[in-house]
Structure formats: C-alpha cells, structure tokens
Write a protein that holds these residues in place. Structure first.
Motif, PDB file in Angstrom:
ATOM      1  N   LEU A  28      54.189   0.160 -99.738  1.00  0.00           N
ATOM      2  CA  LEU A  28      55.113  -0.736 -99.051  1.00  0.00           C
ATOM      3  C   LEU A  28      56.436  -0.038 -98.778  1.00  0.00           C
ATOM      4  O   LEU A  28      56.987  -0.145 -97.677  1.00  0.00           O
ATOM      5  N   ALA A  29      56.948   0.694 -99.759  1.00  0.00           N
ATOM      6  CA  ALA A  29      58.209   1.412 -99.567  1.00  0.00           C
ATOM      7  C   ALA A  29      58.075   2.443 -98.450  1.00  0.00           C
ATOM      8  O   ALA A  29      58.986   2.594 -97.619  1.00  0.00           O
ATOM      9  N   THR A  30      56.944   3.125 -98.402  1.00  0.00           N
ATOM     10  CA  THR A  30      56.709   4.104 -97.337  1.00  0.00           C
ATOM     11  C   THR A  30      56.665   3.416 -95.976  1.00  0.00           C
ATOM     12  O   THR A  30      57.255   3.893 -95.003  1.00  0.00           O
ATOM     13  N   ALA A  31      55.966   2.283 -95.911  1.00  0.00           N
ATOM     14  CA  ALA A  31      55.864   1.546 -94.646  1.00  0.00           C
ATOM     15  C   ALA A  31      57.234   1.051 -94.197  1.00  0.00           C
ATOM     16  O   ALA A  31      57.577   1.144 -93.010  1.00  0.00           O
ATOM     17  N   VAL A  32      58.014   0.537 -95.126  1.00  0.00           N
ATOM     18  CA  VAL A  32      59.360   0.059 -94.784  1.00  0.00           C
ATOM     19  C   VAL A  32      60.209   1.209 -94.255  1.00  0.00           C
ATOM     20  O   VAL A  32      60.918   1.069 -93.245  1.00  0.00           O
ATOM     21  N   ALA A  33      60.142   2.338 -94.903  1.00  0.00           N
ATOM     22  CA  ALA A  33      60.922   3.499 -94.457  1.00  0.00           C
ATOM     23  C   ALA A  33      60.502   3.938 -93.063  1.00  0.00           C
ATOM     24  O   ALA A  33      61.356   4.260 -92.223  1.00  0.00           O
ATOM     25  N   ARG A  34      59.202   3.931 -92.810  1.00  0.00           N
ATOM     26  CA  ARG A  34      58.729   4.342 -91.486  1.00  0.00           C
ATOM     27  C   ARG A  34      59.170   3.349 -90.409  1.00  0.00           C
ATOM     28  O   ARG A  34      59.580   3.751 -89.314  1.00  0.00           O
ATOM     29  N   ILE A  35      59.096   2.064 -90.726  1.00  0.00           N
ATOM     30  CA  ILE A  35      59.525   1.041 -89.755  1.00  0.00           C
ATOM     31  C   ILE A  35      61.020   1.160 -89.490  1.00  0.00           C
ATOM     32  O   ILE A  35      61.472   1.080 -88.340  1.00  0.00           O
ATOM     33  N   GLU A  36      61.796   1.357 -90.554  1.00  0.00           N
ATOM     34  CA  GLU A  36      63.240   1.515 -90.368  1.00  0.00           C
ATOM     35  C   GLU A  36      63.553   2.746 -89.527  1.00  0.00           C
ATOM     36  O   GLU A  36      64.451   2.716 -88.680  1.00  0.00           O
ATOM     37  N   ALA A  37      62.798   3.824 -89.705  1.00  0.00           N
ATOM     38  CA  ALA A  37      63.008   5.034 -88.910  1.00  0.00           C
ATOM     39  C   ALA A  37      62.709   4.767 -87.439  1.00  0.00           C
ATOM     40  O   ALA A  37      63.435   5.225 -86.550  1.00  0.00           O
ATOM     41  N   VAL A  38      61.651   4.027 -87.173  1.00  0.00           N
ATOM     42  CA  VAL A  38      61.303   3.691 -85.784  1.00  0.00           C
ATOM     43  C   VAL A  38      62.380   2.798 -85.187  1.00  0.00           C
ATOM     44  O   VAL A  38      62.801   2.990 -84.038  1.00  0.00           O
ATOM     45  N   LEU A  39      62.842   1.816 -85.956  1.00  0.00           N
ATOM     46  CA  LEU A  39      63.869   0.900 -85.446  1.00  0.00           C
ATOM     47  C   LEU A  39      65.167   1.635 -85.123  1.00  0.00           C
ATOM     48  O   LEU A  39      65.861   1.296 -84.160  1.00  0.00           O
ATOM     49  N   GLU A  40      65.494   2.651 -85.911  1.00  0.00           N
ATOM     50  CA  GLU A  40      66.715   3.423 -85.644  1.00  0.00           C
ATOM     51  C   GLU A  40      66.602   4.206 -84.348  1.00  0.00           C
ATOM     52  O   GLU A  40      67.631   4.484 -83.705  1.00  0.00           O
TER      53      GLU A  40
END
Length: 66
Positions: A47-59
C-alpha cells in the motif's frame, strides 16, 4: 465412596482433555495471528508503495486553473 472417586476421576479426565484441546487451539491461533501479522506487514508495504507511485504520478500532472 468408590462412586465419588470414579466421578471425580471422570471429571478430572474431562478437565485434562479440555485443557489439552484449549492448548492445541491456542497454538493454532497463535500461529494464525503470526501469519496474519506477516501478511498485514506485506500488504502495508504494498500500500505504501502504491501510494508513493500515485503521488509521483499526481505531481507530474499539470495544474489547471478553474
């Protein structure tokens, strides 16, 4: 008197059986908790990895003004 001793013996035998069953069940539950906690740690990491990846895409997305 013999009847009371036989009754007490039977009750003690049932108590010993119940104790053994409870001990066995406790061991199984302890093992299950350990497995579930390990699974939980793995899922939390995913979950932490997925959140980090989503946040990177959103940025990377452009910001648009309304």
């Amino acid at each position: 008197m013999d009847n009371e001793i036989a009754d007490l013996d039977a009750r003690i035998s049932r108590l010993i059986e119940a104790f053994a069953e409870t001990r066995r069940a406790n061991g199984e539950l302890t093992d299950r908790v350990a497995r579930l906690e390990a699974d939980n740690r793995v899922l939390a990491e995913k979950l932490a990895t997925a959140v980090a990846r989503i946040e990177a895409v959103l940025e990377k997305l452009p910001v648009t003004e309304p």
